[in-house]
Design a protein around this motif. Sequence first.
Motif, PDB file in Angstrom:
ATOM      1  N   SER A  89      11.320 -27.989 -13.586  1.00 11.11           N
ATOM      2  CA  SER A  89      10.925 -27.575 -12.228  1.00 11.11           C
ATOM      3  C   SER A  89      10.606 -28.762 -11.316  1.00 11.11           C
ATOM      4  CB  SER A  89       9.708 -26.644 -12.298  1.00 11.11           C
ATOM      5  OG  SER A  89       8.600 -27.322 -12.885  1.00 11.11           O
ATOM      6  N   LYS A  90      10.492 -29.946 -11.885  1.00 13.37           N
ATOM      7  CA  LYS A  90      10.192 -31.123 -11.049  1.00 13.37           C
ATOM      8  C   LYS A  90      11.424 -31.663 -10.334  1.00 13.37           C
ATOM      9  CE  LYS A  90       8.095 -33.342 -14.498  1.00 13.37           C
ATOM     10  NZ  LYS A  90       7.794 -32.256 -15.462  1.00 13.37           N
ATOM     11  N   ASN A  91      12.602 -31.211 -10.683  1.00 11.41           N
ATOM     12  CA  ASN A  91      13.820 -31.699 -10.016  1.00 11.41           C
ATOM     13  C   ASN A  91      13.765 -31.427  -8.522  1.00 11.41           C
ATOM     14  OD1 ASN A  91      15.540 -32.734 -12.183  1.00 11.41           O
ATOM     15  ND2 ASN A  91      15.533 -30.621 -12.955  1.00 11.41           N
ATOM     16  N   ALA A  92      13.856 -32.491  -7.719  1.00 10.20           N
ATOM     17  CA  ALA A  92      13.761 -32.319  -6.268  1.00 10.20           C
ATOM     18  C   ALA A  92      14.427 -33.479  -5.542  1.00 10.20           C
ATOM     19  CB  ALA A  92      12.298 -32.212  -5.842  1.00 10.20           C
ATOM     20  N   VAL A  93      15.143 -33.128  -4.481  1.00 12.62           N
ATOM     21  CA  VAL A  93      15.666 -34.114  -3.529  1.00 12.62           C
ATOM     22  C   VAL A  93      15.175 -33.665  -2.161  1.00 12.62           C
ATOM     23  CG1 VAL A  93      17.712 -35.158  -2.497  1.00 12.62           C
ATOM     24  CG2 VAL A  93      17.680 -34.616  -4.947  1.00 12.62           C
ATOM     25  N   GLU A  94      14.236 -34.413  -1.603  1.00 16.46           N
ATOM     26  CA  GLU A  94      13.616 -34.025  -0.332  1.00 16.46           C
ATOM     27  C   GLU A  94      13.467 -35.241   0.581  1.00 16.46           C
ATOM     28  OE1 GLU A  94       9.948 -31.988  -1.026  1.00 16.46           O
ATOM     29  OE2 GLU A  94      10.831 -30.545  -2.430  1.00 16.46           O
ATOM     30  N   ILE A 130      16.277 -28.733  -2.976  1.00 19.00           N
ATOM     31  CA  ILE A 130      16.894 -29.674  -2.039  1.00 19.00           C
ATOM     32  C   ILE A 130      16.453 -29.275  -0.632  1.00 19.00           C
ATOM     33  CG2 ILE A 130      19.055 -30.703  -1.229  1.00 19.00           C
ATOM     34  CD1 ILE A 130      20.338 -29.601  -3.845  1.00 19.00           C
ATOM     35  N   LYS A 131      15.636 -30.143   0.004  1.00 15.79           N
ATOM     36  CA  LYS A 131      15.077 -29.811   1.313  1.00 15.79           C
ATOM     37  C   LYS A 131      15.062 -31.029   2.236  1.00 15.79           C
ATOM     38  CE  LYS A 131      11.953 -26.147  -0.352  1.00 15.79           C
ATOM     39  NZ  LYS A 131      10.551 -25.669  -0.384  1.00 15.79           N
ATOM     40  N   ASN A 132      15.166 -30.740   3.522  1.00  9.78           N
ATOM     41  CA  ASN A 132      15.046 -31.780   4.558  1.00  9.78           C
ATOM     42  C   ASN A 132      15.942 -32.980   4.258  1.00  9.78           C
ATOM     43  OD1 ASN A 132      12.956 -30.305   5.937  1.00  9.78           O
ATOM     44  ND2 ASN A 132      11.545 -31.007   4.326  1.00  9.78           N
ATOM     45  N   THR A 133      17.135 -32.689   3.788  1.00  9.43           N
ATOM     46  CA  THR A 133      18.057 -33.744   3.365  1.00  9.43           C
ATOM     47  C   THR A 133      19.361 -33.630   4.149  1.00  9.43           C
ATOM     48  OG1 THR A 133      17.108 -33.937   1.161  1.00  9.43           O
ATOM     49  CG2 THR A 133      19.408 -34.592   1.397  1.00  9.43           C
ATOM     50  N   ASN A 159      16.788 -23.802  -4.306  1.00  8.20           N
ATOM     51  CA  ASN A 159      15.858 -23.131  -3.405  1.00  8.20           C
ATOM     52  C   ASN A 159      16.603 -22.158  -2.493  1.00  8.20           C
ATOM     53  OD1 ASN A 159      16.596 -25.971  -2.715  1.00  8.20           O
ATOM     54  ND2 ASN A 159      15.943 -25.349  -0.656  1.00  8.20           N
ATOM     55  N   ALA A 160      15.959 -21.038  -2.185  1.00  3.29           N
ATOM     56  CA  ALA A 160      16.607 -19.966  -1.422  1.00  3.29           C
ATOM     57  C   ALA A 160      17.049 -20.405  -0.038  1.00  3.29           C
ATOM     58  CB  ALA A 160      15.659 -18.774  -1.318  1.00  3.29           C
TER      59      ALA A 160
END
Length: 504
Positions: free
Chosen positions: A425-430, A461-464, A483-484
Amino acid sequence: MKTNPYAFSILPSSFTAPAIKLLFFVAAAAALLTGCKKETEPVEPAGAVTANAGPDQNVQVGQTVTVDGSASADSKGKPLTYQWTLIRKPAKSTLTLAAANAVKATFRPDEVGEYELELAVSSATGKSSDKVIVTASVAEPLAINASITVKTTLVDRVLNPELPDYIVTKSIDVNHELTINPGVVIAFERDVRLNINDNGGLVIAKGEADNKIKFVGVQKTKGYWVGIANYSGSNANVFEHTEFMHTGSRPIYSTTKSAFFMSARSQVTFKNCLFSQNDGYGLFVYEGGILREFSKNAFTNHTEAGILLDAANVATLDAASTFTGGNGRNVVEITNSGILKGTSEIVWAGFADKTPYRINGEFAVTTGWKIAPGVTIELNRDAVIRVNSDGYLIAKGTNTEKITFTGADRTAAYWRGIICYSSDSKNAVENAEVNNAGSIAIVSGKKAAIAVYGTRATMSIKNTRISGSGGYGVFVSYGASANADLTTANTFESNAQTNVLIEK
């Protein structure tokens, strides 16, 4: 009539005329002295100033010399002023004095010969001068033409920091402990190399900020000698305040040229070192080698990048080291390697001078990998980042310090992309940018800048900003999720296919 006060009213009859005259003379002299008596001022004796420029000296060219006038004196204790003048020096010398109006002056002879100085001192009492002669000579370097087989210490023999203390005339093996003292300059003849071997070989080279150790070519040109290869697994190998220059005449490992090569299982500490003017890389760390410590090192003027190393050692690099000084590629270049399984979370913190990391080939992430805000990661042609099932990627920038993934030459569809197989759950690209990926298919025949693929694989993946992909912006498939608001929470530009493709 008036009576003379000094006349005798009664004189003995026995006094003769001459005696009477003598008495009158004494009385008159006494009266005169009594009438003229007064206090007189004492006469001060004359003083003297003595200049003393100290004894003559025999020194080496390049040595810092101090001439000392503190033995000068004023006999009355009056304060002195000092003025040193260099009145004679060798014809080619260009030196000047430092602190020429102080009691002690310094200079560094730059040519062989005599330097004559005059000291002038003065005070309210007077003036004086004295001379001193400083004779400068040069010590000859020693040849190193045999391997190091016993415990050895190299000392600073020639005090001029521009001249060698030792000349290595043939390739040398270090098979025992070698200590190199501050200030030592070792010059290498053409095409020779230094090998630090395992099972006994090690080098302790601790220079000082103002007294560096130098490994240089006999001729100070790029590509003159081969370089240093370290095969030693000793944890005592250390280089501090050391310079590595003029290497790269031949490959030091396989086809790669480097000033310093670290083999698998070798260990070295580098602090405050300069790698400069080398034909090839400055430092090459092969996979399995260990950078024990790494701080405040500089890499300048190489034909390749300043440093080439495996991914396992990248986190050891400190923010204060610099890699952007006129190199062929001003990057930290990373071999075809990855973040190894079994280690704790690895952080790539970036550098104060904003040097980008550059990844070659397949880059596998099999443990936690965190990228600090502001970091730029470049990827060479068709390179790919694979976040495997036992790893995760945290790439969270900020509004002002974005994390950037991009191609090495900044053209569209240059590298392959990022693929995530991890369910962490820590996978993130922001707050990031992912540019110019999608060169070839990344999974399931699809090209994409980012792919999330496999049962329970997930990534936020947010704000990217995702742009320049040769295929999709983001591809999610085979039981994976994102993410939705993936489509609306990001910016997509100039991608060859649909911005987002989600397959159930």
